[in-house]
Design an enzyme around this catalytic site. Sequence first.
Site, short mmCIF file in Angstrom:
data_model
loop_
_atom_site.label_atom_id
_atom_site.label_comp_id
_atom_site.label_asym_id
_atom_site.label_seq_id
_atom_site.Cartn_x
_atom_site.Cartn_y
_atom_site.Cartn_z
CD GLU A 33 -2.81 1.12 2.56
OE1 GLU A 33 -2.76 0.29 3.32
OE2 GLU A 33 -3.44 2.15 2.49
NE ARG A 257 3.27 -7.70 10.84
CZ ARG A 257 2.94 -7.07 9.63
NH1 ARG A 257 1.66 -7.79 9.07
NH2 ARG A 257 3.50 -5.97 9.46
CE LYS A 267 2.84 0.06 4.60
NZ LYS A 267 2.49 -0.38 3.43
#
Length: 551
Positions: A33, A257, A267
């Site tokens: 994204e 992850r 982020k």
Amino acid sequence: MSEEKNLNFIEEIISQDLASGKYDQILTRFPPEPNGYLHIGHAKSICLNFGLATHFGGGTNLRFDDTNPTTEETEYVDSIKADLKWLGFSWAKECYASDYFDTLYGFAVQLIEKGLAYVDDSSPEEIALQKGTPTAAGTGNEYRNRSIAENLELFTNMKAGKYADGAKVLRAKIDLANPNMLLRDPILYRIKKAHHHRTGDKWCIYPMYDFAHGQSDAIEKITHSICTLEFIPHRALYDWGIENLGIYPSKQYEFSRLNITYTILSKRKLLQLVQEGYVNSWDDPRMPTISGMRRRGYTPESIRDFCDRIGIAKRENIIDFSLLEFCVREHLNKIAQRRMVVTDPIKLVITNYDKGEEILHSENNPEDPEGGLRAVPFSNELYIQRDDFMEEPTKKYFRLGPGLMVRLKSAYIVKCDSFEKDAAGIVQTVYVSYVPESKSGSDTSGIHVKGTLHWVSAKHAVPVVLNEYDRLFKVENVDNAEGDFKDYINEQSLTKTNAWAEPALITDALDMRFQFLRKGYFYQDITSTKDALVFNRTVTLKDAWAKEQKK
Ligand code: ATP
Ligand code: MG
């Protein structure tokens, strides 16, 4: 790692899919994204997706998952592409979920026509309440029974901008009693009158992640869509969309992850550090971003090696930051040019050196037989490290002190004869005599010394600034620490030190990697100029941190 390593579970699946003829070729995707810069967690996903395509033959699409107009910017798109290229990967196609907005809208209309989607006027709170709980089924509302015709009209009006933000949503009509809460009539479209970085003001309704991701995969004919574990519950919805739209059957797989000690990989949180001035920028060398690591001097090879070593698992874990540093050190040791830099200097005067000055030659890299030599000017006045001299040396002190002998790196053996203090009692000058026949490379002196010191010639030395970095956070598991993550920021994560360096650094290439002898690995900062040289410490020579912890 070696070629003989066992296949990880995703590689197993792919080799079976290829062996059974299910696919002729695989196509993966990396779907960031564009709402921030890539971090080392993304590197794991990148290395996995691109690595699979390389290993099995196939490709990887770079897909910008840009369905949320308010947080996305072109700056991020550009940085993501630059980071990927720097990491050494090239994508088959550059795609944008926003390029599919028309197709996705068509998909939504198809679902409405099949009686599988409806427009709901409820507020977010009402929707949440009506969804029930994991143990109690949800209750429907009157909107769920709207006719296909009415839904089609309302959805057209939504697209035309007739309603305010939040006034209506389009929901899938699946199952309000499903144990998987995500299947209890999930929202497919929301109204958001916002400018989009690519589609401008064309749209005021935007698809949700769950109604864009799987569909984009199918449009691109992605064979293996790999995401992180938190998407496991979304898989049923992913499959539901593909099945009911009758589109290409992409399949979703999940892996854990990456989490790393002493840092955060989100982020949203990294953006806070930038916006609130805890760091200077996204590419601040303390940041776990790819751009920060690049600026700090990490190499793409070392990041790829790290991702390879940590492997792929189905269970969450936290990886030690020192493993990443180990990989960086391993690579830099092979490629870094050795240079001499003195911080906190003390003057060394060679009283019997009457040549004035000469040019000596020193190895660029003892690990690299082809590394060659560089010229280093030598003279009768040098700088050495203050802590390489002791007024009253202890027994096992192999550096300089009255009566002691050491070798000056790539130069001569010297013996300390005397020293001089200033009015404050601080040693300013050390007087030595050198042994002319002890020159490195042609030493016939027969003298053996234990210590070798690095040095710079005082009149040839150039001033440099060293940025020495430490962990950005004080605790190991920042994500699990109580309270605000910013409370755990290490205030001493950057130390600036003035130093004297050998003059080669002025003409050395900007992208050269260095080992400053006995100091660490360094890389020229982007703000550095020939008149004001600035170097970032990439990593220390040894893992001082691990030792510190064992104490
Ligand atoms: P963040 O929470 O940092 O914003 P994200 O998952 O929202 O991360 P995306 O831009 O959506 O970020 O991620 C692009 C791809 O990178 C996704 O496939 C995602 O699963 C993967 N990814 C993101 N963070 C990690 C991580 N820490 N470890 C492994 N893969 C990750
Ligand atoms: Mg995301």
